[in-house]
Design an enzyme around this catalytic site. Structure first.
Site, PDB file in Angstrom:
ATOM      1  N   HIS A 164      44.517  30.227  37.031  1.00 49.21           N
ATOM      2  CA  HIS A 164      45.116  30.845  35.854  1.00 49.21           C
ATOM      3  C   HIS A 164      46.380  30.085  35.462  1.00 49.21           C
ATOM      4  O   HIS A 164      46.885  29.262  36.227  1.00 49.21           O
ATOM      5  CB  HIS A 164      45.449  32.325  36.118  1.00 49.21           C
ATOM      6  CG  HIS A 164      46.354  32.539  37.285  1.00 49.21           C
ATOM      7  ND1 HIS A 164      45.910  33.011  38.485  1.00 49.21           N
ATOM      8  CD2 HIS A 164      47.657  32.300  37.442  1.00 49.21           C
ATOM      9  CE1 HIS A 164      46.917  33.083  39.331  1.00 49.21           C
ATOM     10  NE2 HIS A 164      47.995  32.645  38.729  1.00 49.21           N
TER      11      HIS A 164
HETATM   12  C1  T46 Z   1      50.495  32.701  40.750  1.00 48.61           C
HETATM   13  C2  T46 Z   1      50.012  32.295  42.102  1.00 48.61           C
HETATM   14  C3  T46 Z   1      50.837  31.190  42.708  1.00 48.61           C
HETATM   15  C4  T46 Z   1      50.253  42.446  42.109  1.00 48.61           C
HETATM   16  O1  T46 Z   1      49.933  43.633  42.045  1.00 48.61           O
HETATM   17  N1  T46 Z   1      51.576  42.081  42.065  1.00 48.61           N
HETATM   18  C5  T46 Z   1      51.969  40.791  42.137  1.00 48.61           C
HETATM   19  O2  T46 Z   1      53.193  40.523  42.078  1.00 48.61           O
HETATM   20  C6  T46 Z   1      50.961  39.763  42.283  1.00 48.61           C
HETATM   21  C7  T46 Z   1      51.374  38.307  42.350  1.00 48.61           C
HETATM   22  C8  T46 Z   1      49.657  40.139  42.332  1.00 48.61           C
HETATM   23  N2  T46 Z   1      49.324  41.452  42.257  1.00 48.61           N
HETATM   24  C9  T46 Z   1      47.890  41.823  42.348  1.00 48.61           C
HETATM   25  C10 T46 Z   1      47.038  41.374  41.180  1.00 48.61           C
HETATM   26  C11 T46 Z   1      45.681  41.182  41.795  1.00 48.61           C
HETATM   27  O3  T46 Z   1      44.986  42.397  41.816  1.00 48.61           O
HETATM   28  O4  T46 Z   1      47.344  41.168  43.500  1.00 48.61           O
HETATM   29  C12 T46 Z   1      45.999  40.793  43.241  1.00 48.61           C
HETATM   30  C13 T46 Z   1      45.788  39.306  43.535  1.00 48.61           C
HETATM   31  O5  T46 Z   1      46.485  38.540  42.533  1.00 48.61           O
HETATM   32  P1  T46 Z   1      45.946  37.112  42.053  1.00 48.61           P
HETATM   33  O6  T46 Z   1      44.495  37.041  42.157  1.00 48.61           O
HETATM   34  O7  T46 Z   1      46.591  36.809  40.729  1.00 48.61           O
HETATM   35  O8  T46 Z   1      46.600  36.147  43.198  1.00 48.61           O
HETATM   36  P2  T46 Z   1      46.641  34.560  43.243  1.00 48.61           P
HETATM   37  O9  T46 Z   1      47.025  34.191  44.643  1.00 48.61           O
HETATM   38  O10 T46 Z   1      45.419  33.958  42.670  1.00 48.61           O
HETATM   39  O11 T46 Z   1      47.866  34.175  42.243  1.00 48.61           O
HETATM   40  C14 T46 Z   1      49.201  34.526  42.571  1.00 48.61           C
HETATM   41  C15 T46 Z   1      49.932  35.087  41.340  1.00 48.61           C
HETATM   42  O12 T46 Z   1      49.204  36.183  40.806  1.00 48.61           O
HETATM   43  C16 T46 Z   1      50.139  34.049  40.271  1.00 48.61           C
HETATM   44  O13 T46 Z   1      51.099  34.517  39.329  1.00 48.61           O
HETATM   45  O14 T46 Z   1      51.003  31.887  40.004  1.00 48.61           O
HETATM   46  O15 T46 Z   1      49.900  33.362  43.026  1.00 48.61           O
END
Ligand code: T46
Length: 137
Positions: free
Chosen positions: A51
């Site tokens: 993303h």
């Molecule tokens: C990024 C990379 C480096 C939350 O509820 N609060 C939060 O602060 C975050 C970061 C995530 N979440 C929830 C949203 C999703 O349901 O945690 C779940 C997993 O998130 P995501 O799939 O977006 O995680 P990554 O590791 O793919 O990405 C994260 C960050 O979301 C993103 O901003 O830049 O780490």
């Protein structure tokens, strides 16, 4: 101009006593830190991210272990290694990121300029490329 960059932070200490690295908002971190999160126990065969953000600025630090991050600004993609606790990766808005090759026990610490907001994410690659094209034209 690239909207991401590798950062190198001061490593205070020595091998005998160990080290400290300090991160301070609006000093060596170029924004006000509203949120800190960390990602851990990621299996080696998993890739995360896929993303870009519309407004969010972040600094990624692999405080334990190592990971690789692919950053793509719509023009060029680059692979960056995060393998030192005193190194970080600044990622501003409009940069697609993918994290992979997580070593065992790696911990990815992220400092973010804003609270969590799903509306700020672009999770579709074609939409990301079109958004970048629109900004440039
Ligand atoms: C990024 C990379 C480096 C939350 O509820 N609060 C939060 O602060 C975050 C970061 C995530 N979440 C929830 C949203 C999703 O349901 O945690 C779940 C997993 O998130 P995501 O799939 O977006 O995680 P990554 O590791 O793919 O990405 C994260 C960050 O979301 C993103 O901003 O830049 O780490």
């Amino acid at each position: 101009m690239k909207n991401y960059k590798k950062m190198y932070f001061k490593k205070i200490g020595n091998k005998k006593r160990g080290f400290i690295t300090a991160l301070e908002q609006n000093k060596n971190i170029p924004f006000l830190i509203k949120r800190v999160y960390y990602n851990y126990f990621t299996p080696a065969d998993v890739s995360r991210g896929y993303h870009a953000h519309k407004k969010l600025e972040q600094v990624l630090l692999c405080v334990s272990g190592n990971i690789k991050v692919k950053v793509d600004d719509g023009n060029k993609a680059e692979e960056i290694d995060l393998n030192n606790p005193n190194e970080g990766l600044y990622i501003g808005p409009g940069v697609w990121r993918e994290m992979y090759d997580y070593s065992k026990n790696s911990v990815l610490l992220v400092l973010a300029s804003d609270y969590y907001d799903e509306e700020d994410y672009i999770r579709d690659y074609d939409e990301f490329v079109n958004t970048i094209k629109k900004i440039k034209s």
